[in-house]
Design a protein around this motif. Structure first.
Motif, PDB file in Angstrom:
ATOM      1  N   LEU A  43     -26.540 -40.497 136.167  1.00 52.79           N
ATOM      2  CA  LEU A  43     -26.908 -39.409 135.730  1.00 52.79           C
ATOM      3  C   LEU A  43     -28.695 -39.106 135.702  1.00 52.79           C
ATOM      4  CD1 LEU A  43     -24.948 -39.447 132.327  1.00 52.79           C
ATOM      5  CD2 LEU A  43     -24.235 -38.379 134.688  1.00 52.79           C
ATOM      6  N   ASN A 162     -30.551 -43.296 130.072  1.00 51.61           N
ATOM      7  CA  ASN A 162     -30.701 -42.207 129.636  1.00 51.61           C
ATOM      8  C   ASN A 162     -31.077 -42.125 128.011  1.00 51.61           C
ATOM      9  OD1 ASN A 162     -29.811 -40.086 131.693  1.00 51.61           O
ATOM     10  ND2 ASN A 162     -28.070 -41.683 131.745  1.00 51.61           N
ATOM     11  N   ASP A 168     -28.885 -36.959 122.256  1.00 49.49           N
ATOM     12  CA  ASP A 168     -27.522 -36.740 122.546  1.00 49.49           C
ATOM     13  C   ASP A 168     -26.481 -37.875 121.815  1.00 49.49           C
ATOM     14  OD1 ASP A 168     -28.206 -34.673 124.500  1.00 49.49           O
ATOM     15  OD2 ASP A 168     -28.773 -36.159 125.982  1.00 49.49           O
ATOM     16  N   GLY A 224     -27.112 -32.575 122.452  1.00 47.90           N
ATOM     17  CA  GLY A 224     -27.646 -31.400 123.397  1.00 47.90           C
ATOM     18  C   GLY A 224     -26.925 -30.175 123.300  1.00 47.90           C
ATOM     19  N   ARG A 241     -20.415 -31.586 128.898  1.00 44.86           N
ATOM     20  CA  ARG A 241     -20.314 -32.736 128.309  1.00 44.86           C
ATOM     21  C   ARG A 241     -19.692 -32.759 126.721  1.00 44.86           C
ATOM     22  NH1 ARG A 241     -24.721 -35.880 129.908  1.00 44.86           N
ATOM     23  NH2 ARG A 241     -24.690 -35.495 131.959  1.00 44.86           N
ATOM     24  N   ASP A 278     -28.505 -26.867 125.137  1.00 41.47           N
ATOM     25  CA  ASP A 278     -29.906 -26.947 124.890  1.00 41.47           C
ATOM     26  C   ASP A 278     -30.706 -26.880 125.937  1.00 41.47           C
ATOM     27  OD1 ASP A 278     -29.771 -29.694 125.457  1.00 41.47           O
ATOM     28  OD2 ASP A 278     -30.847 -30.376 123.530  1.00 41.47           O
ATOM     29  N   GLY A 400     -35.250 -37.399 134.689  1.00 44.93           N
ATOM     30  CA  GLY A 400     -33.938 -37.758 134.245  1.00 44.93           C
ATOM     31  C   GLY A 400     -33.279 -36.336 133.656  1.00 44.93           C
TER      32      GLY A 400
HETATM   33  N1  LIG Z   1     -29.754 -33.007 125.525  1.00 51.11           N
HETATM   34  C1  LIG Z   1     -30.034 -32.898 126.865  1.00 51.11           C
HETATM   35  O1  LIG Z   1     -29.939 -32.065 127.764  1.00 51.11           O
HETATM   36  N2  LIG Z   1     -30.351 -34.067 127.275  1.00 51.11           N
HETATM   37  C2  LIG Z   1     -30.477 -34.542 128.880  1.00 51.11           C
HETATM   38  C3  LIG Z   1     -29.845 -35.565 129.226  1.00 51.11           C
HETATM   39  C4  LIG Z   1     -30.054 -36.102 130.567  1.00 51.11           C
HETATM   40  C5  LIG Z   1     -29.229 -37.065 131.117  1.00 51.11           C
HETATM   41  N3  LIG Z   1     -29.793 -37.622 132.363  1.00 51.11           N
HETATM   42  C6  LIG Z   1     -27.659 -36.844 131.253  1.00 51.11           C
HETATM   43  O2  LIG Z   1     -27.499 -36.207 132.333  1.00 51.11           O
HETATM   44  O3  LIG Z   1     -26.979 -37.257 130.104  1.00 51.11           O
END
Ligand SMILES: NC(=O)NCCC[C@H](N)C(=O)O
Length: 418
Positions: A43, A162, A168, A224, A241, A278, A400
């Motif tokens: 990710l 991550n 998250d 998130g 998600r 978010d 990320g």
């Molecule tokens: N709350 C969020 O939006 N978090 C970002 C997560 C990015 C991470 N690379 C992911 O894809 O889970």
């Protein structure tokens, strides 16, 4: 007999109350320990440069500290929880981590257990987070899977790059939290650290913390998507998600055991750039929100369902609406509210700045937000709307796909003025 009232170490009844304590994870070896081929599965969209990512993250943490926030670190709390738990807890944690990494038993399990088991708790936690490469162990597996299928793969245990998105794996809601079953295998092991902290760290264990939903579920939810709008209303994204059935489940628990009576489910596009609510929508003041115009259809419409307790225990009422402003005004008892469009609504700028988390603001007090400096159009607009904007440096962290809200898990916020 004297009755002592237990006060939960978690207190988070809004998105905007003055932030007092936050959980972060300083990026470590895990964000460099992968190849471009592994990126989609992990990710990530690029390989970050660790020293600069750490510098940027330290700047973020210092910005929070300079504003009176206590910063806790996931990697430190995890080791302290294992220290406090003792041998049995450490053994159980390691077994669970190995099982969830694909080794419930067998010779690789035994070799990894010996390797990780020889380390101090802190070193073991850092190593598990960073990932374990095959060449670290003086061991040659002879099983068919290793010989016939996995012989070219470099890792026994994948890195967890991550982890610095502490938002998250768990989400603090009121005086409790959800410890999340996450969607993709790349992130599913993460919440085991949070569970261990809540169960065994002296700051959290046996202190009356409500677990609204634990990680032992098949349905998916990520922090998130979980927005605590006030002390009785939540917004939760129906997203890539977070599934609708998990939202119904947590809503039932919150209604039955907490002071929450409303959950607004907001359906957003299911894609990588907007993986959580978010990333496209955050609350930044009593009556102000960021919103990415890309989530709104013709005429500004978006599917929302306001969920409230039904007549009978365990039942839920649903009210469908497509006017986000109207729905929020009704739930929050506001006469008007200000939806501030990412990138000032320009389709090119909005798309570009949202990609680098221009909508993903972290409120540290009503009307005071932390944002990435690279989103200068959105930042300028926030200032024009009266917000105080604290910019943090962001070249490597943004690779990320997460911004200041994603990188922080608020544990204590001051209550809002009524
Ligand atoms: N709350 C969020 O939006 N978090 C970002 C997560 C990015 C991470 N690379 C992911 O894809 O889970």
């Amino acid at each position: 007999m004297e009755v002592t009232q237990m006060t939960s170490p978690i207190h988070n009844y809004s998105e905007i109350g003055k932030l007092k304590t936050v959980l972060l994870k300083r990026p470590g070896r895990e964000i460099e320990n992968f190849t471009p081929e592994m990126m989609p599965r992990l990710l990530f969209d690029d390989i970050p440069y660790l020293p600069i990512a750490q510098k940027e993250h330290d700047y973020f943490a210092d910005t929070l500290r300079d504003n009176g926030v206590e910063v806790l670190y996931l990697e430190k709390l995890s080791a302290e929880a294992l220290d406090a738990g003792g041998e049995e807890v450490r053994d159980h944690f390691l077994e669970q981590m190995l099982t969830e990494s694909g080794y419930a038993s067998g010779t690789i399990h035994d070799a990894l257990k010996e390797y990780l088991g020889s380390m101090s708790n802190q070193d073991m936690v850092v190593k598990i987070m960073a990932g374990v490469r095959k060449n670290e162990l003086d061991f040659v597996p002879k099983d068919l899977v290793s010989c016939a299928e996995n012989q070219d793969y470099e890792f026994y245990m994948d890195p967890m790059p991550n982890l610095y998105f502490t938002r998250d794996p768990s989400a603090c809601i009121g005086d409790g939290l959800s410890i999340n079953h996450m969607t993709y295998p790349a992130r599913q092991r993460e919440s085991l650290f949070n569970e261990t902290i809540i169960k065994y760290h002296p700051r959290f264990a046996n202190q009356g913390v409500h677990v609204w939903r634990d990680r032992n579920h098949t349905t998916r939810i990520e922090g998130g998507d979980e927005l605590v709008l006030n002390d009785h209303v939540m917004a939760i994204g129906v997203s890539q998600r977070t599934s609708a059935d998990a939202i119904q489940d947590i809503a039932k628990n919150l209604f039955a055991h907490g002071q929450y009576d409303t959950v607004i489910a907001i359906k957003i596009p299911h894609n990588h750039a907007m993986m959580h609510l978010d990333t496209v929508f955050t609350m930044i003041n009593y009556d102000q929100f960021t919103v990415h115009p890309g989530i709104l259809g013709k005429g500004g419409q978006i599917d929302t369902w306001t969920i409230t307790p039904g007549q009978n225990k365990g039942e839920l009422n649903l009210q469908h609406d497509t006017d986000l402003k109207k729905v929020l005004k009704a739930a929050l008892h506001l006469d008007d509210l200000d939806l501030i469009p990412t990138g000032n609504g320009d389709p090119i700028i909005a798309g570009r700045e949202q990609w680098n988390d221009g909508s993903n603001t972290l409120a540290i007090a009503p009307g005071v937000v932390v944002t990435y400096n690279r989103n200068y159009v959105s930042n300028e607009l926030l200032r024009k709307h009266g917000l105080k904007v604290l910019e943090v440096i962001s070249s490597e962290l943004s690779r990320g796909r997460g911004g200041p809200r994603c990188m922080s898990c608020p544990i204590v916020r001051e209550d809002l003025k009524k």
